[in-house]
Design a protein around this motif. Sequence first.
Motif, short mmCIF file in Angstrom:
data_model
loop_
_atom_site.label_atom_id
_atom_site.label_comp_id
_atom_site.label_asym_id
_atom_site.label_seq_id
_atom_site.Cartn_x
_atom_site.Cartn_y
_atom_site.Cartn_z
N THR A 173 -46.89 93.11 8.97
CA THR A 173 -46.93 92.87 7.53
C THR A 173 -48.18 93.47 6.91
O THR A 173 -49.10 93.89 7.60
CB THR A 173 -46.92 91.36 7.23
OG1 THR A 173 -48.05 90.74 7.85
CG2 THR A 173 -45.63 90.70 7.73
N SER A 176 -50.66 90.10 1.20
CA SER A 176 -50.12 89.80 -0.12
C SER A 176 -51.29 89.68 -1.09
O SER A 176 -52.07 88.73 -1.02
CB SER A 176 -49.32 88.50 -0.09
OG SER A 176 -48.91 88.14 -1.40
N PRO A 205 -44.44 85.44 -7.17
CA PRO A 205 -43.78 85.25 -5.87
C PRO A 205 -44.21 86.32 -4.87
O PRO A 205 -44.72 87.38 -5.25
CB PRO A 205 -42.29 85.37 -6.21
CG PRO A 205 -42.26 86.18 -7.47
CD PRO A 205 -43.49 85.81 -8.23
N SER A 206 -44.02 86.03 -3.60
CA SER A 206 -44.42 86.98 -2.55
C SER A 206 -43.47 88.17 -2.51
O SER A 206 -42.28 88.06 -2.84
CB SER A 206 -44.43 86.28 -1.20
OG SER A 206 -43.16 85.74 -0.91
N GLU A 207 -43.99 89.31 -2.11
CA GLU A 207 -43.20 90.53 -1.96
C GLU A 207 -42.73 90.68 -0.52
O GLU A 207 -43.46 90.36 0.41
CB GLU A 207 -44.03 91.76 -2.34
CG GLU A 207 -44.45 91.82 -3.79
CD GLU A 207 -45.28 93.07 -4.05
OE1 GLU A 207 -44.79 93.97 -4.73
OE2 GLU A 207 -46.41 93.12 -3.53
N GLU A 208 -41.53 91.20 -0.35
CA GLU A 208 -41.00 91.43 0.99
C GLU A 208 -41.94 92.37 1.75
O GLU A 208 -42.43 93.35 1.21
CB GLU A 208 -39.61 92.03 0.93
CG GLU A 208 -38.95 92.17 2.29
CD GLU A 208 -37.49 92.55 2.22
OE1 GLU A 208 -36.93 92.92 3.27
OE2 GLU A 208 -36.91 92.48 1.11
N THR A 210 -44.81 91.34 3.04
CA THR A 210 -46.18 90.80 3.03
C THR A 210 -46.29 89.61 3.97
O THR A 210 -45.30 89.06 4.44
CB THR A 210 -46.59 90.35 1.62
OG1 THR A 210 -45.74 89.26 1.21
CG2 THR A 210 -46.46 91.49 0.62
N ARG A 212 -47.33 86.55 3.24
CA ARG A 212 -46.75 85.35 2.62
C ARG A 212 -45.24 85.33 2.77
O ARG A 212 -44.64 84.31 3.09
CB ARG A 212 -47.13 85.28 1.14
CG ARG A 212 -48.54 84.78 0.86
CD ARG A 212 -48.83 84.81 -0.63
NE ARG A 212 -47.84 84.07 -1.40
CZ ARG A 212 -47.54 84.36 -2.67
NH1 ARG A 212 -48.14 85.36 -3.31
NH2 ARG A 212 -46.63 83.64 -3.31
N TRP A 213 -44.61 86.48 2.51
CA TRP A 213 -43.15 86.57 2.62
C TRP A 213 -42.69 86.27 4.03
O TRP A 213 -41.70 85.54 4.24
CB TRP A 213 -42.70 87.98 2.21
CG TRP A 213 -41.25 88.24 2.46
CD1 TRP A 213 -40.20 87.97 1.63
CD2 TRP A 213 -40.68 88.83 3.64
NE1 TRP A 213 -39.01 88.35 2.22
CE2 TRP A 213 -39.28 88.88 3.45
CE3 TRP A 213 -41.22 89.32 4.82
CZ2 TRP A 213 -38.42 89.40 4.42
CZ3 TRP A 213 -40.36 89.84 5.79
CH2 TRP A 213 -38.98 89.87 5.59
N GLU A 216 -42.99 82.53 4.81
CA GLU A 216 -41.99 81.80 4.04
C GLU A 216 -40.59 81.94 4.65
O GLU A 216 -39.73 81.08 4.44
CB GLU A 216 -41.98 82.30 2.59
CG GLU A 216 -43.18 81.87 1.78
CD GLU A 216 -43.27 82.57 0.44
OE1 GLU A 216 -42.34 83.36 0.12
OE2 GLU A 216 -44.24 82.35 -0.29
N ASN A 217 -40.38 83.02 5.40
CA ASN A 217 -39.09 83.27 6.03
C ASN A 217 -39.11 82.99 7.53
O ASN A 217 -38.31 83.55 8.29
CB ASN A 217 -38.65 84.71 5.75
CG ASN A 217 -38.20 84.92 4.32
OD1 ASN A 217 -37.05 84.66 3.99
ND2 ASN A 217 -39.10 85.37 3.47
N SER A 221 -46.40 86.51 11.02
CA SER A 221 -46.96 87.64 10.28
C SER A 221 -48.15 88.22 11.05
O SER A 221 -49.08 87.50 11.38
CB SER A 221 -47.42 87.18 8.90
OG SER A 221 -48.29 88.13 8.31
#
Length: 246
Positions: A173, A176, A205-208, A210, A212-213, A216-217, A221
């Motif tokens: 990643t 972010s 919101p977080s970007e794919e 990154t 954070r993304w 969150e998924n 990371s």
Amino acid sequence: MRILVTNDDGIYSPGIASLAKIASSFGEVTVVAPDVEQSSMGHAVTHSRPLNYKKSPIEFPSISAYRVNGTPADCVALGTHLHSNTDVVLSGINMGPNLGNSMWHSGTLAAAKQAALFGITGIALSTPVGNDEPDFDLLEPFVKQTLQQLLKQPKGSLFNVNLPEQPTGIRWTRQSVRKYDGTIIPGKDPMNRKHYWFTVTPLAPSEEGTDRWAVENELVSVTPLRLDLTDEGLLAEAKQNLSWDQ
């Protein structure tokens, strides 16, 4: 391989015990950690007083462990001085994520950065904390898999790793970078004295792709970092379009 393990949560943290145990499967481990919690200390170093280096009050099975009355960066500086043959510094597992802009004030990441400043590979590892303590046994196979790859990277590399509570995979990643809303919340202590809490909330919101993304998924990371903070694009533009003689 000679591995120095540290953190910013202090020598008593269950996260450092978990990381030291995992690291021992990769080489010879020495633990050097702050004697008290140093969270959000950033890259502070102690220069106005001497540091103490004492045996850890808690036992790390088959691992030499010490506590220092200083910051995470102090622990790495002193630890690599006393153990000059250190190959890699592992910092964590931090109780709380170090994602996005929190990298700027993270004591966990600062320890890894201090290692990189010395030309030693530095890897920071963190995980969120919910209502209960993180399940480090659940995280262990993902930490091992991550380290298996990162320990092969060139000497002096720097990585920031964040593990979700229940990982399902691992991703490379980028950081972010989003502005945060800094909010001051006033309150009063039991003695009716005023105090204040500083809180931050991401404004976007977080970007794919990154860090954070990924977390969150439910993905681990892994963000490669560098010590050079120079904005190369802005520097090139400034050299081309701006002159100090204008």
